[in-house]
Design a protein around this motif. Structure first.
Motif, PDB file in Angstrom:
ATOM      1  N   LEU A   1       5.773  54.521 -11.916  1.00 40.93           N
ATOM      2  CA  LEU A   1       4.732  55.570 -12.446  1.00 40.93           C
ATOM      3  C   LEU A   1       5.323  57.058 -12.241  1.00 40.93           C
ATOM      4  O   LEU A   1       5.855  57.249 -11.273  1.00 40.93           O
TER       5      LEU A   1
ATOM      6  N   LEU B   1      -2.876  46.966 -10.811  1.00 35.10           N
ATOM      7  CA  LEU B   1      -3.974  47.841 -11.600  1.00 35.10           C
ATOM      8  C   LEU B   1      -5.249  46.980 -11.124  1.00 35.10           C
ATOM      9  O   LEU B   1      -6.264  47.669 -11.231  1.00 35.10           O
TER      10      LEU B   1
ATOM     11  N   LEU C   1       0.166  60.136 -12.185  1.00 35.05           N
ATOM     12  CA  LEU C   1      -1.133  59.417 -11.764  1.00 35.05           C
ATOM     13  C   LEU C   1      -2.226  60.545 -11.518  1.00 35.05           C
ATOM     14  O   LEU C   1      -2.100  61.585 -10.921  1.00 35.05           O
TER      15      LEU C   1
ATOM     16  N   CYS D   1      -1.240  44.564 -19.637  1.00 35.45           N
ATOM     17  CA  CYS D   1      -1.881  45.656 -19.478  1.00 35.45           C
ATOM     18  C   CYS D   1      -1.039  46.838 -20.243  1.00 35.45           C
ATOM     19  O   CYS D   1      -1.589  48.171 -20.054  1.00 35.45           O
TER      20      CYS D   1
ATOM     21  N   CYS E   1       2.762  52.673 -20.734  1.00 32.25           N
ATOM     22  CA  CYS E   1       3.932  51.945 -20.248  1.00 32.25           C
ATOM     23  C   CYS E   1       5.260  52.423 -20.832  1.00 32.25           C
ATOM     24  O   CYS E   1       5.098  53.139 -22.142  1.00 32.25           O
TER      25      CYS E   1
ATOM     26  N   LEU F   1      -1.829  50.628  -5.567  1.00 27.19           N
ATOM     27  CA  LEU F   1      -1.287  51.786  -6.575  1.00 27.19           C
ATOM     28  C   LEU F   1       0.128  52.250  -6.109  1.00 27.19           C
ATOM     29  O   LEU F   1       0.876  52.302  -6.947  1.00 27.19           O
TER      30      LEU F   1
ATOM     31  N   TRP G   1     -10.041  46.872 -18.905  1.00 28.54           N
ATOM     32  CA  TRP G   1      -8.852  46.078 -18.342  1.00 28.54           C
ATOM     33  C   TRP G   1      -8.974  44.719 -18.024  1.00 28.54           C
ATOM     34  O   TRP G   1      -9.144  44.098 -17.338  1.00 28.54           O
TER      35      TRP G   1
ATOM     36  N   LEU H   1      -0.889  56.599 -15.322  1.00 34.15           N
ATOM     37  CA  LEU H   1      -2.395  55.965 -15.167  1.00 34.15           C
ATOM     38  C   LEU H   1      -3.224  57.519 -14.994  1.00 34.15           C
ATOM     39  O   LEU H   1      -3.173  58.100 -14.153  1.00 34.15           O
TER      40      LEU H   1
ATOM     41  N   VAL I   1      -4.022  53.721 -19.270  1.00 32.39           N
ATOM     42  CA  VAL I   1      -2.666  53.151 -18.809  1.00 32.39           C
ATOM     43  C   VAL I   1      -1.599  53.203 -20.070  1.00 32.39           C
ATOM     44  O   VAL I   1      -1.908  52.883 -21.231  1.00 32.39           O
TER      45      VAL I   1
ATOM     46  N   ASP J   1       2.866  45.143 -12.028  1.00 30.81           N
ATOM     47  CA  ASP J   1       1.987  46.179 -12.121  1.00 30.81           C
ATOM     48  C   ASP J   1       0.673  45.810 -12.573  1.00 30.81           C
ATOM     49  O   ASP J   1      -0.111  46.521 -12.233  1.00 30.81           O
TER      50      ASP J   1
ATOM     51  N   VAL K   1       4.417  50.488 -15.931  1.00 31.83           N
ATOM     52  CA  VAL K   1       3.394  51.344 -16.088  1.00 31.83           C
ATOM     53  C   VAL K   1       4.144  52.741 -15.715  1.00 31.83           C
ATOM     54  O   VAL K   1       4.549  52.925 -14.339  1.00 31.83           O
TER      55      VAL K   1
END
Length: 584
Positions: free
Chosen positions: A104, A34, A107, A57, A67, A98, A52, A77, A65, A30, A74
């Motif tokens: 995820l 990113l 998004l 992350c 998690c 991505l 970042w 986002l 971000v 992940d 993650v």
């Protein structure tokens, strides 16, 4: 459509009600995905991506971000930016990496303005995704069919990009979808037949595209639908009968299409409808009387169609919630303003081009009206007393009538932002309207084609005027140097008057100006070089004055057509013939 952004924000916030502190460091997969996205952004004025850094992350320091604290994967986002901040943007592309964010769920890359290119096919791997929001960027190409392979997707918004081509039929496989927003693109073709499967839809916004064909009959199967936006397309045919079964529908915007036919009496079945806009179509016949029984309708816009007399009779309990009505430019010959419009507590009344005649109508509740348009009718008499009583008035348009008004007797309410009295019998001097007491709320003045005399008054620094249209009058004297105080001015038209003297250098300080018409006056001297500072200019005319000398040689002045400079004393230089040496 005003509530769509609010709906998205609410759904988005609810998705973030998770524990964001991390106990497990983020996975290398992940983190790499990113960082690959970060590398694909060549410019970031928001500063978000500068956070970042580091190996984890999921430590809460990587802005945008979120998690899962137990897995280090993650899940969200979220990179959002306001369109009202033009200096904050991201420039680059969406990295295919991505698609490696396998856990995820949300998004949200919105309002970055300059992220371009296509949506990567790798997004089809984001099978846990529930929200995909990529609106207000510069994405282009076709909407990829692979987005139809995201089985849990509930929100899809690609609005405000440059997508073209047809809407992929595969999107009809998104059976969990509650919000679809594809507005403000260049999509073409019909609404896919497969969309009949989207029975959980609550919001469907396809407005501002090039979509065509009929509105599908199956749309009546969307029993959860609250918002339907199909405006500014090329839809044709009649309004399908099934639409009238959408009992939860609150907002229906179908304006600016080629829809035809009459409205059905079944329209009263839309019991939840609060806003109906069918303007700028080709609907015909009578407005059904059942529409008056719609209990929650507060905004009704049927303007620019072919509806004909008579209007429905409105009893005392009819239209109980109505606040705004627009019947302008139909085949209506009203003669007088209907009594129910005069007597209701309305905030916006628009009856332009409805063949109103006689004296200006008396409204029972003038203090409630904020917007009034009676333009393009046959109204007569003095309106100054009526306008003075409209204490909440913000916008008034009475152009193209036969109204008599002396500006010295006009007392506009404090909150008026726009006044249009063009093409009437207005007399007096502008100094009665524009002086040190003029409200800072006043932004637009339209007084073209009247009998106004006197001089152009000095402009106070406190004025916030954006539009000043005073062409085709009997105004004399010079353009005051204080014109430079109108720093918000976008449009200035003083053509067809008796203005003398020079064009003041200070005019070049109006950097927002995009329309300037000084034609058919008696102006002398040169066109000042300071006008080259106005980079936003899209239209100018200096025609038919007594100007002389070289036209300032620079954009935009030297690229306008020669007609903008003709019939002067001795102007020369591009786009006119070159100057003689003695003229330079």
């Amino acid at each position: 459509m005003q509530n769509l952004r609010w709906v998205l924000n609410l759904l988005f916030v609810s998705s973030l009600l998770v524990h964001t502190s991390s106990q497990t460091i983020c996975t290398s997969q992940d983190r790499a995905a990113l960082l690959a996205f970060k590398s694909s952004i060549i410019k970031d004025t928001t500063g978000v991506l500068s956070s970042w850094v580091g190996k984890d992350c999921c430590n809460g320091e990587w802005e945008g971000v979120q998690c899962n604290p137990s897995t280090g994967r993650v899940t969200n986002l979220v990179l959002r930016n306001s369109l009202n901040e033009p200096t904050l943007y991201m420039k680059g592309t969406l990295s295919p990496s991505l698609g490696n964010l396998g856990s995820l769920q949300v998004l949200f890359i919105s309002g970055t303005k300059f992220i371009s290119g296509s949506i990567p096919n790798s997004f089809s791997k984001l099978t846990s995704l529930t929200q995909l929001v990529l609106d207000d960027n510069s994405l282009q190409g076709n909407v990829p069919s692979c987005l139809g392979h995201l089985p849990f997707l509930e929100i899809l918004s690609l609005a405000g990009n440059h997508f073209s081509g047809v809407v992929p039929a595969s999107l009809g496989s998104l059976r969990s979808l509650s919000v679809m927003m594809l507005a403000r693109n260049s999509l073409s073709g019909p609404i896919p037949v497969t969309f009949k499967n989207l029975v959980k839809l609550q919001t469907l916004d396809l407005s501002y595209n090039l979509l065509s064909g009929p509105i599908p009959e199956y749309i009546g199967q969307f029993q959860e639908l609250t918002t339907l936006g199909l405006s500014s397309n090329r839809f044709s045919g009649g309004l399908p009968v099934s639409v009238y079964s959408l009992g939860k529908l609150q907002d229906m915007s179908l304006e600016r299409n080629d829809l035809t036919g009459p409205l059905s009496d079944r329209i009263s079945n839309l019991k939840s409808l609060s806003s109906l806009d069918l303007s700028s179509n080709k609907f015909n016949g009578h407005i059904p009387s059942s529409i008056t029984r719609m209990q929650n309708l507060w905004s009704l816009n049927l303007s620019r169609n072919h509806f004909s007399d008579p209007l429905p009779i409105v009893v005392s309990r009819g239209f109980p919630s109505l606040l705004s009505v627009d019947l302008s430019y139909n085949n209506l010959n009203l003669g007088a303003v209907p009594s129910w419009i005069r007597e209701k507590r309305l905030t916006a009344i628009n009856l332009a081009g409805c063949k109103l005649r006689g004296a200006f109508p008396k409204l029972t509740r003038p203090h409630d009206v904020t917007s009034l348009d009676f333009s393009d009718n046959f109204l007569t008499g003095d309106v100054s007393a009526f306008l003075a009583n409209m204490t909440s008035l913000q916008r008034v348009k009475l152009s193209k009538n036969q109204l008599r008004l002396d500006l010295s007797k006009l007392k506009l309410p404090e909150g008026v932002s726009s006044v249009d009295l063009s093409s009437n019998l207005v007399t007096g001097s502008l100094s009665s309207l524009l002086n040190v007491k003029t409200s800072r709320f006043l932004e637009e003045i339209h007084l073209t084609n009247n009998q106004i005399s006197g001089r152009i008054p000095d402009f106070a620094e406190s004025l916030n005027l954006k539009v000043l249209n005073i062409g085709s009058n009997k105004i004399s004297g010079q353009i005051p140097s204080s014109i430079s105080n109108l720093v918000e001015l976008v449009r200035l038209d003083i053509s067809r008057n008796h203005i003398t003297g020079i064009i003041p250098q200070g005019l070049g300080q109006l950097e927002q100006l995009n329309w300037l018409d000084l034609s058919i006056n008696a102006l002398t001297g040169r066109i000042p070089d300071s006008l080259l500072n106005i980079k936003a200019m899209r239209h100018v005319s200096f025609r038919a004055n007594r100007l002389c000398g070289v036209i300032p040689q620079g954009r935009p002045l030297n690229i306008f057509p020669a007609a903008a400079y003709l019939h002067n004393l001795c102007l020369c230089g591009k786009p006119l013939p070159p100057c003689r040496k003695t003229m330079k």
